[in-house]
Design an enzyme around this catalytic site. Structure first.
Site, PDB file in Angstrom:
ATOM      1  N   PRO A  38       0.816  -1.116  -0.185  1.00  0.00           N
ATOM      2  CA  PRO A  38       0.127  -0.076   0.053  1.00  0.00           C
ATOM      3  C   PRO A  38       1.031   1.328  -0.137  1.00  0.00           C
ATOM      4  O   PRO A  38       1.997   1.321   0.439  1.00  0.00           O
ATOM      5  CB  PRO A  38      -0.753  -0.044   1.454  1.00  0.00           C
ATOM      6  N   ASP A  39       0.108   2.397  -0.421  1.00  0.00           N
ATOM      7  CA  ASP A  39       0.916   3.559  -0.468  1.00  0.00           C
ATOM      8  C   ASP A  39       0.702   4.230   0.911  1.00  0.00           C
ATOM      9  O   ASP A  39       0.299   3.361   1.985  1.00  0.00           O
ATOM     10  CB  ASP A  39       0.828   4.604  -1.727  1.00  0.00           C
ATOM     11  N   PHE A  40       1.166   5.579   1.104  1.00  0.00           N
ATOM     12  CA  PHE A  40       1.054   6.148   2.310  1.00  0.00           C
ATOM     13  C   PHE A  40      -0.204   6.999   2.431  1.00  0.00           C
ATOM     14  O   PHE A  40      -0.969   7.016   3.541  1.00  0.00           O
ATOM     15  CB  PHE A  40       2.159   7.086   2.673  1.00  0.00           C
ATOM     16  N   ARG A  41      -0.211   7.775   1.387  1.00  0.00           N
ATOM     17  CA  ARG A  41      -1.524   8.944   1.788  1.00  0.00           C
ATOM     18  C   ARG A  41      -2.974   8.491   1.027  1.00  0.00           C
ATOM     19  O   ARG A  41      -3.687   9.571   1.003  1.00  0.00           O
ATOM     20  CB  ARG A  41      -0.938  10.141   1.014  1.00  0.00           C
ATOM     21  N   ASN A 113      11.093   4.787  -2.540  1.00  0.00           N
ATOM     22  CA  ASN A 113      10.536   3.675  -1.658  1.00  0.00           C
ATOM     23  C   ASN A 113      11.854   2.710  -1.410  1.00  0.00           C
ATOM     24  O   ASN A 113      12.939   2.976  -1.816  1.00  0.00           O
ATOM     25  CB  ASN A 113       9.838   2.580  -2.985  1.00  0.00           C
ATOM     26  N   ASP A 115      11.437  -0.640  -0.947  1.00  0.00           N
ATOM     27  CA  ASP A 115      11.195  -2.171  -1.139  1.00  0.00           C
ATOM     28  C   ASP A 115      12.149  -2.799  -2.117  1.00  0.00           C
ATOM     29  O   ASP A 115      11.821  -3.820  -2.206  1.00  0.00           O
ATOM     30  CB  ASP A 115       9.556  -2.023  -1.595  1.00  0.00           C
ATOM     31  N   HIS A 132      15.122   7.830   0.286  1.00  0.00           N
ATOM     32  CA  HIS A 132      14.736   7.501   1.542  1.00  0.00           C
ATOM     33  C   HIS A 132      15.410   6.099   2.292  1.00  0.00           C
ATOM     34  O   HIS A 132      14.832   5.712   3.190  1.00  0.00           O
ATOM     35  CB  HIS A 132      13.224   7.494   1.745  1.00  0.00           C
TER      36      HIS A 132
HETATM   37  P1  OAD Z   1       2.054   8.696  -1.130  1.00  0.00           P
HETATM   38  O1  OAD Z   1       1.049   7.644  -0.794  1.00  0.00           O
HETATM   39  O2  OAD Z   1       2.077  10.049  -0.553  1.00  0.00           O
HETATM   40  O3  OAD Z   1       1.433   9.218  -2.514  1.00  0.00           O
HETATM   41  C1  OAD Z   1       1.373   7.985  -3.598  1.00  0.00           C
HETATM   42  C2  OAD Z   1       0.811   8.588  -4.745  1.00  0.00           C
HETATM   43  O4  OAD Z   1       0.487   7.659  -5.975  1.00  0.00           O
HETATM   44  C3  OAD Z   1      -0.640   9.098  -4.646  1.00  0.00           C
HETATM   45  O5  OAD Z   1      -0.647  10.456  -5.452  1.00  0.00           O
HETATM   46  C4  OAD Z   1      -1.621   8.081  -5.466  1.00  0.00           C
HETATM   47  O6  OAD Z   1      -2.644   8.760  -5.988  1.00  0.00           O
HETATM   48  C5  OAD Z   1      -0.655   7.668  -6.382  1.00  0.00           C
HETATM   49  N1  OAD Z   1      -1.052   6.246  -6.757  1.00  0.00           N
HETATM   50  C6  OAD Z   1      -1.548   5.416  -6.104  1.00  0.00           C
HETATM   51  N2  OAD Z   1      -1.328   4.037  -6.809  1.00  0.00           N
HETATM   52  C7  OAD Z   1      -1.169   4.408  -8.090  1.00  0.00           C
HETATM   53  C8  OAD Z   1      -1.018   3.829  -9.383  1.00  0.00           C
HETATM   54  N3  OAD Z   1      -1.273   2.343  -9.367  1.00  0.00           N
HETATM   55  N4  OAD Z   1      -0.849   4.379 -10.390  1.00  0.00           N
HETATM   56  C9  OAD Z   1      -0.382   5.736 -10.376  1.00  0.00           C
HETATM   57  N5  OAD Z   1      -0.475   6.492  -9.104  1.00  0.00           N
HETATM   58  C10 OAD Z   1      -0.870   5.746  -8.019  1.00  0.00           C
HETATM   59  O7  OAD Z   1       3.440   8.110  -1.527  1.00  0.00           O
HETATM   60  P2  OAD Z   1       4.770   8.765  -1.640  1.00  0.00           P
HETATM   61  O8  OAD Z   1       4.803  10.241  -2.594  1.00  0.00           O
HETATM   62  O9  OAD Z   1       5.899   7.854  -2.174  1.00  0.00           O
HETATM   63  O10 OAD Z   1       8.862   8.738   3.414  1.00  0.00           O
HETATM   64  O11 OAD Z   1       5.115   9.300  -0.303  1.00  0.00           O
HETATM   65  C11 OAD Z   1       6.525  10.015  -0.187  1.00  0.00           C
HETATM   66  C12 OAD Z   1       7.097   9.602   1.401  1.00  0.00           C
HETATM   67  O12 OAD Z   1       6.119   9.974   2.524  1.00  0.00           O
HETATM   68  C13 OAD Z   1       7.350   8.150   1.629  1.00  0.00           C
HETATM   69  O13 OAD Z   1       8.622   7.851   1.090  1.00  0.00           O
HETATM   70  C14 OAD Z   1       7.582   8.095   2.989  1.00  0.00           C
HETATM   71  C15 OAD Z   1       6.090   8.934   3.428  1.00  0.00           C
HETATM   72  O14 OAD Z   1       6.222   9.292   4.501  1.00  0.00           O
HETATM   73  C16 OAD Z   1       9.321   8.686   4.586  1.00  0.00           C
HETATM   74  O15 OAD Z   1       8.403   7.895   5.460  1.00  0.00           O
HETATM   75  C17 OAD Z   1      10.364   9.355   4.969  1.00  0.00           C
END
Ligand code: OAD
Ligand code: ZN
Length: 285
Positions: A38-41, A113, A115, A132
């Site tokens: 899963p992503d973060f936000r 990432n 991963d 990171h």
């Molecule tokens: P986020 O979860 O903030 O953002 C993920 C983005 O990817 C969002 O804009 C989603 O809409 C988009 N997304 C999700 N699934 C997708 C898909 N299948 N195709 C295209 N887009 C998709 O994650 P990051 O930007 O990586 O750092 O977050 C940045 C940092 O915040 C991470 O490295 C982590 C976190 O806190 C630390 O912990 C230092």
């Protein structure tokens, strides 16, 4: 393919032109969602919406240096559950980055990432920056002394506690970057030159919310085209000539945004370029 969206067609045209040999790619958690991470936000499914059981003052506290000093338990518990292993496979988007390298078009890929899926996809260490950090090594959060990575993993995963530094007894953690910490030297060493040299920027799967990585799209030269494959418009990218509301370096001549799943965008792009066989081969190897 004939009715592919204009945005993807434009990118295909650019990549087919043989003009771009120094592409900088910038990725985030969104490129690994299709691998099952899963992503973060993203509301609902993102990690930050699913940390209730840790009773945190705010979700990002789980990766916060000051908070870890007082209470390492939430991170230890989360890390013991999510320690990156070999159970995930690279997505089509990771393989696309490896393909750009194979074709001699990749200057660097900056990933936020931890991963390691870029490596598994075949991107060379030289072409990659783990902005990171990663889980392979560990060190003390107080005196920075290195701590054996395997031992750190064992203590966190099996004993469910934060390892103690052998010299100062401070809490040890894997060398992933927490809020309150600087990025790896390698990032600082290469980013200034890379943004100057970049002839094309491709941003995928990131919300561009975390500094300093989120500044990269505003650091490339003003004449460097910027492509965004993401579910949503982020950062200072502009769509249809409409500037984003943030302090903006965007400009409709150089930005191309395609909304949606990045794997689907990449697939369509590669079929327009006749790269699909190579892409599949890389993704299945
Ligand atoms: P986020 O979860 O903030 O953002 C993920 C983005 O990817 C969002 O804009 C989603 O809409 C988009 N997304 C999700 N699934 C997708 C898909 N299948 N195709 C295209 N887009 C998709 O994650 P990051 O930007 O990586 O750092 O977050 C940045 C940092 O915040 C991470 O490295 C982590 C976190 O806190 C630390 O912990 C230092
Ligand atoms: Zn120490």
């Amino acid at each position: 393919i004939a009715n592919a969206p204009q945005s993807i067609k434009s990118v295909a045209k650019m990549l087919a032109s043989n003009k771009y040999k120094k592409i900088v790619v910038l990725t985030g958690a969104g490129v690994s969602c299709n691998a099952g991470i899963p992503d973060f936000r993203t509301p609902g499914t993102g990690l930050y919406d699913n940390l209730q059981k840790y009773n945190l003052p705010f979700p990002e506290a789980v990766f916060d240096l000051g908070f870890y000093a007082r209470n390492p338990d939430p991170f230890v518990q989360l890390a013991s559950e999510l320690w990156p292993g070999l159970k995930h496979s690279p997505t089509i988007t990771h393989s696309f980055i490896a393909l750009l390298e194979q074709k001699g078009m990749l200057l660097r890929t900056y990933t936020q990432n931890i991963d390691m899926l870029d490596v598994l996809a075949g991107v060379s260490e030289e072409r990659m920056i783990e902005c990171h950090g990663h889980f392979r090594t560990a060190s003390c959060t107080v005196c920075s002394k290195p701590f054996d990575g395997e031992e750190c993993k064992r203590i966190i995963v099996e004993e469910n506690r934060a390892p103690s530094c052998l010299s100062c007894k401070g809490h040890v953690k894997p060398d992933i970057v927490f809020f309150g910490e600087g990025l790896p030297d390698r990032f600082h060493r290469l980013v200034k030159k890379d943004v100057r040299d970049a002839d094309l920027l491709i941003v995928m799967g990131t919300s561009l919310m975390v500094s300093p990585v989120c500044q990269i799209p505003d650091m490339v030269r003003r004449d460097c085209p910027r492509i965004l494959f993401n579910r949503e418009l982020v950062g200072t990218f502009c769509r249809d000539g409409v500037k984003s509301r943030r302090k903006s370096y965007s400009n409709k001549e150089r930005d191309i945004f395609h909304a949606g799943d990045c794997d689907e965008s990449v697939r369509l792009l590669c079929s327009l370029l006749d790269w699909d066989e190579e892409l599949d081969e890389l993704n299945s190897s």
